[in-house]
Design an enzyme around this catalytic site. Structure first.
Site, PDB file in Angstrom:
ATOM      1  N   HIS A  50      -8.309  -0.671   6.289  1.00  0.00           N
ATOM      2  CA  HIS A  50      -8.685  -1.967   6.866  1.00  0.00           C
ATOM      3  C   HIS A  50      -9.363  -2.831   5.800  1.00  0.00           C
ATOM      4  CE1 HIS A  50      -9.664  -4.938   9.775  1.00  0.00           C
ATOM      5  NE2 HIS A  50     -10.958  -4.797   9.586  1.00  0.00           N
TER       6      HIS A  50
ATOM      7  N   ASN B 277       0.831  -1.209   0.000  1.00  0.00           N
ATOM      8  CA  ASN B 277       0.000   0.000   0.000  1.00  0.00           C
ATOM      9  C   ASN B 277       0.864   1.257   0.000  1.00  0.00           C
ATOM     10  OD1 ASN B 277      -3.010  -0.758   0.230  1.00  0.00           O
ATOM     11  ND2 ASN B 277      -1.962  -2.182   1.604  1.00  0.00           N
TER      12      ASN B 277
ATOM     13  N   GLU C 148      -7.619  -2.347  -2.132  1.00  0.00           N
ATOM     14  CA  GLU C 148      -7.021  -1.508  -1.075  1.00  0.00           C
ATOM     15  C   GLU C 148      -6.111  -0.440  -1.668  1.00  0.00           C
ATOM     16  OE1 GLU C 148      -6.310  -3.507   3.115  1.00  0.00           O
ATOM     17  OE2 GLU C 148      -5.025  -4.409   1.594  1.00  0.00           O
TER      18      GLU C 148
ATOM     19  N   LEU D 200      -2.588   1.940  18.449  1.00  0.00           N
ATOM     20  CA  LEU D 200      -2.050   3.210  18.936  1.00  0.00           C
ATOM     21  C   LEU D 200      -2.968   3.747  20.033  1.00  0.00           C
ATOM     22  CD1 LEU D 200      -1.124   4.762  15.486  1.00  0.00           C
ATOM     23  CD2 LEU D 200       0.473   3.982  17.245  1.00  0.00           C
TER      24      LEU D 200
ATOM     25  N   ASP E  64     -10.226  -0.531  14.314  1.00  0.00           N
ATOM     26  CA  ASP E  64     -10.765  -0.542  12.950  1.00  0.00           C
ATOM     27  C   ASP E  64     -12.209  -0.046  12.883  1.00  0.00           C
ATOM     28  OD1 ASP E  64      -8.358  -1.668  11.974  1.00  0.00           O
ATOM     29  OD2 ASP E  64      -9.019  -3.663  12.562  1.00  0.00           O
TER      30      ASP E  64
HETATM   31  C1  GRF Z   1      -3.268  -4.751   4.268  1.00  0.00           C
HETATM   32  O1  GRF Z   1      -4.189  -5.737   3.910  1.00  0.00           O
HETATM   33  C2  GRF Z   1      -3.819  -3.851   5.323  1.00  0.00           C
HETATM   34  O2  GRF Z   1      -5.152  -3.533   5.158  1.00  0.00           O
HETATM   35  C3  GRF Z   1      -3.634  -4.735   6.533  1.00  0.00           C
HETATM   36  O3  GRF Z   1      -2.339  -5.266   6.375  1.00  0.00           O
HETATM   37  C4  GRF Z   1      -2.073  -5.378   4.970  1.00  0.00           C
HETATM   38  C5  GRF Z   1      -0.784  -4.656   4.702  1.00  0.00           C
HETATM   39  O4  GRF Z   1      -0.338  -4.859   3.394  1.00  0.00           O
HETATM   40  N1  GRF Z   1      -3.865  -4.035   7.764  1.00  0.00           N
HETATM   41  P1  GRF Z   1       0.937  -4.087   2.842  1.00  0.00           P
HETATM   42  O5  GRF Z   1       2.013  -4.148   3.920  1.00  0.00           O
HETATM   43  O6  GRF Z   1       0.547  -2.681   2.528  1.00  0.00           O
HETATM   44  O7  GRF Z   1       1.356  -4.849   1.627  1.00  0.00           O
END
Ligand code: GRF
Length: 212
Positions: free
Chosen positions: A112, A17, A182, A96, A153
Site C-alpha cells: 500500500h 511491482n 514500493e 477480498l 489497507d
Molecule cells: C501501486 O502503487 C500499489 O501500491 C497500488 O497500485 C499501484 C500498482 O502499481 N495499490 P503497479 O500495477 O504494480 O505498477
C-alpha cells in the site's frame, strides 16, 4: 526450483511491482518463483509482463450478477491450484472477503502506498501529496502488511519506508519516487518472509517503525 518459495501475484494494472519481483527472482536476489499471475482486468499490462517472463497467467474478471463470495470462492480455487507459499497483492484493486482470505491464513500480503493508518483505499499518493501541499503531513511512505481480514489497507505491518516530499516535487516526480520505494520495499519484504519467516519479519517491522 523446489527449494524456492512459490509466489502467486494478483494484479489489476500496470504490474510494475510484479516486474520488480520477476526481476529479483531472475537475478537471484529473491529465492522465489512467480508460479502464476492473476488479474481481474483483461487489459492489465502486467499480463504482458507475465507473458514476457513465461509465467502462466489467468484473467479472472467479475461476472455479471456474481456475488462477492462466489467470486472469492472461485478465485481461491484458482490460486490454490498453484500451491502458493505466499499470495502477493501487488496493485490488486479489489477487496477480498474472508471467503478468500480464510483459505490462505497468514499467507496473503498487500502493498500500500501510504504509511500505517494513513490514506487507506484508492488515490493514496495523490491524497498524500495534497495533504503535504496544505502542510497537513510532513512526509508519507509505503508499507507492506499482512491481510488477515476484510479491513482496508490495515493489517499487521510487515515493512514500511518513509518517503519525503521535496519542495521541487510535482505530483509526477513524487509519484515516481513512491513507486521506486514500493518496488524495493516489496521485494525486500518478500525476501524477509522467505528467509526469516513471518514472526521475525513482523518483529523487525515493529522495531523499525518505533525508530522512524
Ligand atoms: C501501486 O502503487 C500499489 O501500491 C497500488 O497500485 C499501484 C500498482 O502499481 N495499490 P503497479 O500495477 O504494480 O505498477
Amino acid at each position: 526450483m523446489s527449494d524456492v518459495a512459490r509466489l502467486v501475484v494478483l494484479i489489476s494494472g500496470s504490474g510494475s511491482n510484479l516486474q520488480a519481483i520477476l526481476d529479483a527472482c531472475q537475478q537471484g536476489s529473491l529465492p522465489a518463483q512467480v508460479v502464476a499471475v492473476i488479474s481481474n482486468k483483461a487489459e492489465a499490462y502486467g499480463l504482458q509482463r507475465a507473458n514476457n517472463a513465461a509465467v502462466p497467467s489467468v484473467i479472472f474478471p467479475v461476472h455479471k450478477n456474481q456475488t462477492r463470495a462466489e467470486y472469492d470462492r472461485q478465485l481461491a480455487r484458482i490460486v490454490s491450484a498453484f500451491k502458493p507459499d505466499w499470495v502477493i497483492l501487488a496493485g490488486w484493486m479489489r477487496l477480498l472477503t474472508n471467503t478468500f482470505l480464510s483459505r490462505f491464513p497468514n499467507h496473503v500480503i498487500n502493498l500500500h502506498p501510504a504509511l500505517p493508518g494513513a490514506f487507506p483505499g484508492t488515490h493514496s499518493i495523490e491524497r498524500a501529496y495534497k495533504a503535504w501541499q496544505s502542510e497537513k503531513i510532513p512526509h508519507t511512505g509505503v508499507m507492506v502488511h499482512l491481510v488477515p481480514d476484510e479491513g482496508v489497507d490495515n493489517g499487521p505491518l510487515l515493512n514500511m519506508r518513509i518517503v519525503h516530499m521535496r519542495d521541487e516535487d510535482t505530483l509526477d516526480t513524487f509519484e515516481e519516487r513512491m513507486h521506486e520505494a514500493e518496488h524495493e520495499l516489496l521485494v525486500e519484504t518478500i525476501n524477509s518472509l522467505i528467509v526469516h519467516g513471518l514472526e521475525r519479519t513482523m518483529h523487525n517491522a515493529k522495531s523499525n517503525s518505533f525508530r522512524s
